[in-house]
Write a protein that holds these residues in place. Structure first.
Motif, PDB file in Angstrom:
ATOM      1  N   PHE A  60       0.796  -1.205   0.000  1.00 26.14           N
ATOM      2  CA  PHE A  60       0.000   0.000   0.000  1.00 26.14           C
ATOM      3  C   PHE A  60       0.837   1.268   0.000  1.00 26.14           C
ATOM      4  CE2 PHE A  60      -4.489  -0.885   0.230  1.00 26.14           C
ATOM      5  CZ  PHE A  60      -4.535  -2.222   0.540  1.00 26.14           C
ATOM      6  N   ALA A  61       2.154   1.159   0.116  1.00 25.98           N
ATOM      7  CA  ALA A  61       3.013   2.341   0.063  1.00 25.98           C
ATOM      8  C   ALA A  61       2.983   2.930  -1.338  1.00 25.98           C
ATOM      9  CB  ALA A  61       4.444   1.972   0.444  1.00 25.98           C
ATOM     10  N   ALA A  62       2.809   4.250  -1.453  1.00 24.72           N
ATOM     11  CA  ALA A  62       2.706   4.893  -2.764  1.00 24.72           C
ATOM     12  C   ALA A  62       3.420   6.231  -2.726  1.00 24.72           C
ATOM     13  CB  ALA A  62       1.239   5.089  -3.143  1.00 24.72           C
ATOM     14  N   PRO A  63       4.000   6.659  -3.844  1.00 26.17           N
ATOM     15  CA  PRO A  63       4.666   7.959  -3.880  1.00 26.17           C
ATOM     16  C   PRO A  63       3.644   9.083  -3.811  1.00 26.17           C
ATOM     17  CG  PRO A  63       4.582   6.975  -6.071  1.00 26.17           C
ATOM     18  CD  PRO A  63       4.092   5.932  -5.115  1.00 26.17           C
ATOM     19  N   ALA A  64       4.107  10.266  -3.415  1.00 30.76           N
ATOM     20  CA  ALA A  64       3.217  11.424  -3.339  1.00 30.76           C
ATOM     21  C   ALA A  64       2.665  11.753  -4.718  1.00 30.76           C
ATOM     22  CB  ALA A  64       3.976  12.617  -2.775  1.00 30.76           C
ATOM     23  N   ALA A  65       1.398  12.120  -4.755  1.00 31.63           N
ATOM     24  CA  ALA A  65       0.731  12.459  -6.006  1.00 31.63           C
ATOM     25  C   ALA A  65       0.447  13.952  -6.044  1.00 31.63           C
ATOM     26  CB  ALA A  65      -0.564  11.672  -6.134  1.00 31.63           C
ATOM     27  N   THR A  66       0.104  14.457  -7.214  1.00 32.66           N
ATOM     28  CA  THR A  66      -0.279  15.852  -7.349  1.00 32.66           C
ATOM     29  C   THR A  66      -1.643  16.053  -6.707  1.00 32.66           C
ATOM     30  OG1 THR A  66       0.957  16.127  -9.403  1.00 32.66           O
ATOM     31  CG2 THR A  66      -0.796  17.708  -8.962  1.00 32.66           C
ATOM     32  N   ILE A  67      -1.711  16.955  -5.751  1.00 32.76           N
ATOM     33  CA  ILE A  67      -2.974  17.283  -5.100  1.00 32.76           C
ATOM     34  C   ILE A  67      -3.674  18.406  -5.860  1.00 32.76           C
ATOM     35  CG2 ILE A  67      -4.053  18.150  -2.998  1.00 32.76           C
ATOM     36  CD1 ILE A  67      -3.006  15.338  -2.719  1.00 32.76           C
ATOM     37  N   VAL A  68      -2.925  19.445  -6.190  1.00 31.88           N
ATOM     38  CA  VAL A  68      -3.485  20.557  -6.944  1.00 31.88           C
ATOM     39  C   VAL A  68      -2.386  21.150  -7.825  1.00 31.88           C
ATOM     40  CG1 VAL A  68      -3.019  22.207  -5.104  1.00 31.88           C
ATOM     41  CG2 VAL A  68      -4.826  22.702  -6.741  1.00 31.88           C
TER      42      VAL A  68
ATOM     43  N   VAL B 178       6.375  37.243 -11.607  1.00 27.21           N
ATOM     44  CA  VAL B 178       5.888  36.443 -12.733  1.00 27.21           C
ATOM     45  C   VAL B 178       6.258  34.990 -12.506  1.00 27.21           C
ATOM     46  CG1 VAL B 178       5.956  36.109 -15.229  1.00 27.21           C
ATOM     47  CG2 VAL B 178       6.191  38.402 -14.282  1.00 27.21           C
ATOM     48  N   GLY B 179       5.337  34.074 -12.768  1.00 30.63           N
ATOM     49  CA  GLY B 179       5.616  32.654 -12.566  1.00 30.63           C
ATOM     50  C   GLY B 179       5.079  31.788 -13.692  1.00 30.63           C
ATOM     51  N   THR B 180       5.236  30.465 -13.522  1.00 34.22           N
ATOM     52  CA  THR B 180       4.723  29.512 -14.516  1.00 34.22           C
ATOM     53  C   THR B 180       3.787  28.540 -13.813  1.00 34.22           C
ATOM     54  OG1 THR B 180       6.752  28.220 -14.200  1.00 34.22           O
ATOM     55  CG2 THR B 180       6.685  29.733 -16.067  1.00 34.22           C
ATOM     56  N   GLU B 181       4.227  27.296 -13.608  1.00 36.84           N
ATOM     57  CA  GLU B 181       3.373  26.316 -12.934  1.00 36.84           C
ATOM     58  C   GLU B 181       3.658  26.257 -11.445  1.00 36.84           C
ATOM     59  OE1 GLU B 181       4.699  23.683 -16.450  1.00 36.84           O
ATOM     60  OE2 GLU B 181       5.281  25.714 -15.825  1.00 36.84           O
ATOM     61  N   ILE B 182       2.633  25.874 -10.694  1.00 38.12           N
ATOM     62  CA  ILE B 182       2.760  25.674  -9.251  1.00 38.12           C
ATOM     63  C   ILE B 182       1.986  24.408  -8.894  1.00 38.12           C
ATOM     64  CG2 ILE B 182       2.218  26.605  -6.972  1.00 38.12           C
ATOM     65  CD1 ILE B 182       2.498  29.381  -8.188  1.00 38.12           C
ATOM     66  N   SER B 183       2.625  23.499  -8.156  1.00 40.41           N
ATOM     67  CA  SER B 183       1.988  22.242  -7.771  1.00 40.41           C
ATOM     68  C   SER B 183       2.137  22.015  -6.276  1.00 40.41           C
ATOM     69  CB  SER B 183       2.622  21.047  -8.510  1.00 40.41           C
ATOM     70  OG  SER B 183       2.530  21.192  -9.901  1.00 40.41           O
ATOM     71  N   VAL B 184       1.122  21.371  -5.696  1.00 37.50           N
ATOM     72  CA  VAL B 184       1.195  20.889  -4.319  1.00 37.50           C
ATOM     73  C   VAL B 184       1.079  19.368  -4.372  1.00 37.50           C
ATOM     74  CG1 VAL B 184       0.159  20.906  -2.031  1.00 37.50           C
ATOM     75  CG2 VAL B 184       0.168  22.993  -3.406  1.00 37.50           C
ATOM     76  N   LEU B 185       2.053  18.672  -3.761  1.00 38.08           N
ATOM     77  CA  LEU B 185       2.093  17.215  -3.783  1.00 38.08           C
ATOM     78  C   LEU B 185       1.796  16.645  -2.402  1.00 38.08           C
ATOM     79  CD1 LEU B 185       3.674  18.042  -6.372  1.00 38.08           C
ATOM     80  CD2 LEU B 185       5.108  16.043  -6.029  1.00 38.08           C
ATOM     81  N   GLY B 186       1.304  15.414  -2.391  1.00 34.78           N
ATOM     82  CA  GLY B 186       1.012  14.734  -1.140  1.00 34.78           C
ATOM     83  C   GLY B 186      -0.014  13.651  -1.360  1.00 34.78           C
ATOM     84  N   ASP B 187      -0.853  13.406  -0.364  1.00 37.09           N
ATOM     85  CA  ASP B 187      -1.933  12.439  -0.494  1.00 37.09           C
ATOM     86  C   ASP B 187      -3.056  12.830   0.456  1.00 37.09           C
ATOM     87  OD1 ASP B 187      -1.443  10.965   2.149  1.00 37.09           O
ATOM     88  OD2 ASP B 187       0.482  10.676   1.134  1.00 37.09           O
ATOM     89  N   ILE B 188      -4.206  12.210   0.259  1.00 33.86           N
ATOM     90  CA  ILE B 188      -5.385  12.454   1.088  1.00 33.86           C
ATOM     91  C   ILE B 188      -5.891  11.111   1.583  1.00 33.86           C
ATOM     92  CG2 ILE B 188      -7.707  13.419   1.170  1.00 33.86           C
ATOM     93  CD1 ILE B 188      -6.945  15.293  -1.067  1.00 33.86           C
ATOM     94  N   ASN B 189      -6.076  10.999   2.883  1.00 40.36           N
ATOM     95  CA  ASN B 189      -6.490   9.736   3.481  1.00 40.36           C
ATOM     96  C   ASN B 189      -7.835   9.881   4.175  1.00 40.36           C
ATOM     97  OD1 ASN B 189      -3.928   8.471   2.864  1.00 40.36           O
ATOM     98  ND2 ASN B 189      -3.066   9.692   4.521  1.00 40.36           N
ATOM     99  N   ALA B 190      -8.640   8.821   4.104  1.00 44.56           N
ATOM    100  CA  ALA B 190      -9.910   8.801   4.818  1.00 44.56           C
ATOM    101  C   ALA B 190      -9.641   8.695   6.317  1.00 44.56           C
ATOM    102  CB  ALA B 190     -10.762   7.629   4.348  1.00 44.56           C
TER     103      ALA B 190
END
Length: 238
Positions: A35-43, A204-216
């Protein structure tokens, strides 16, 4: 190592309770690994084409268990303006906690955010008529989900302050990463702060991402039943 193996097997055969716990432990280890998984894109925010006043920098690619995040834009009453998608002007001559552009994210009810990284394109505008002399991202957590961000522990936490002495300060340099360890069921607001040699500095910027996961998050009753079941299993083993 090999000389000790017959002794270990003899001890296990002499104690059948230990023999039965071996598969249980092995199964638990395998379960954890699978069940271990790498961080995913949240937003994810990306600048869109358009002139002044565009509604660019809208969130996309977000997690199924996330509330619709806000558009990346100036905070109300902050004095910061949107020029294009991820381009903001109006910053003053010093970092001001009330003067920022940002966005908010939160998990659906009964879910918990675990945010591990903020990744962003170079954001400094070091040339032209509106250069900036520093910029930084920060975050704060609305622990009570009341929208006030005024309680204890809800203050801004600031990341690295980038200045012209940093090699990755100006445009054209690689993405930068801020490692986070945010675990909360509350709302998280990220803010972009900057200072300029004269008023009305521009970032001035380009892309911005927040990584992690969401758990119940299990219901309290379900967690209690699970704990009671574990205690009952331990009693039976004894």
């Amino acid at each position: 190592m090999m000389r000790g193996l017959p002794l270990l097997l003899g001890q296990l055969q002499a104690n059948p309770i230990q023999m039965r716990t071996i598969p249980f432990l092995a199964g638990s280890i395998l379960l954890t690994i699978s069940f271990a998984a790498p961080a995913a894109t949240i937003v994810y925010y990306q600048s869109s084409a358009g002139g002044n006043g565009t509604t660019g920098a809208i969130a996309s690619d977000y997690h199924d268990d996330l509330n619709d995040p806000t558009t990346f834009g100036p905070a109300a009453g902050s004095g910061v303006n949107r020029d294009t998608g991820v381009s903001f002007s109006g910053f003053g001559t010093s970092i001001n906690p009330l003067q920022y552009a940002g966005f908010k994210i939160s998990a659906l009810p009964d879910h918990e955010l675990h945010l591990t990284q903020l990744v962003f394109g170079t954001l400094a505008s070091s040339g032209g008529v509106r250069p900036v002399t520093s910029y930084s991202f920060g975050y704060r957590i609305d622990l009570n989900n009341d929208g006030s961000y005024s309680g204890a522990g809800e203050e801004w936490v600031m990341g690295k302050l980038y200045t012209p002495v940093d090699s990755d300060f100006s445009l054209g340099n690689p993405f930068k990463t801020w490692d986070l360890n945010i675990v909360t069921t509350g709302e998280v607001e990220f803010g972009l702060f900057a200072s300029a040699p004269q008023a009305n500095g521009r970032v001035v910027g380009t892309e911005i991402s927040v990584l992690g996961d969401i758990n119940a998050v299990p219901e309290p009753s379900a967690a209690l039943l699970g704990a009671l079941g574990g205690l009952a299993l331990l009693r039976r083993r004894r």
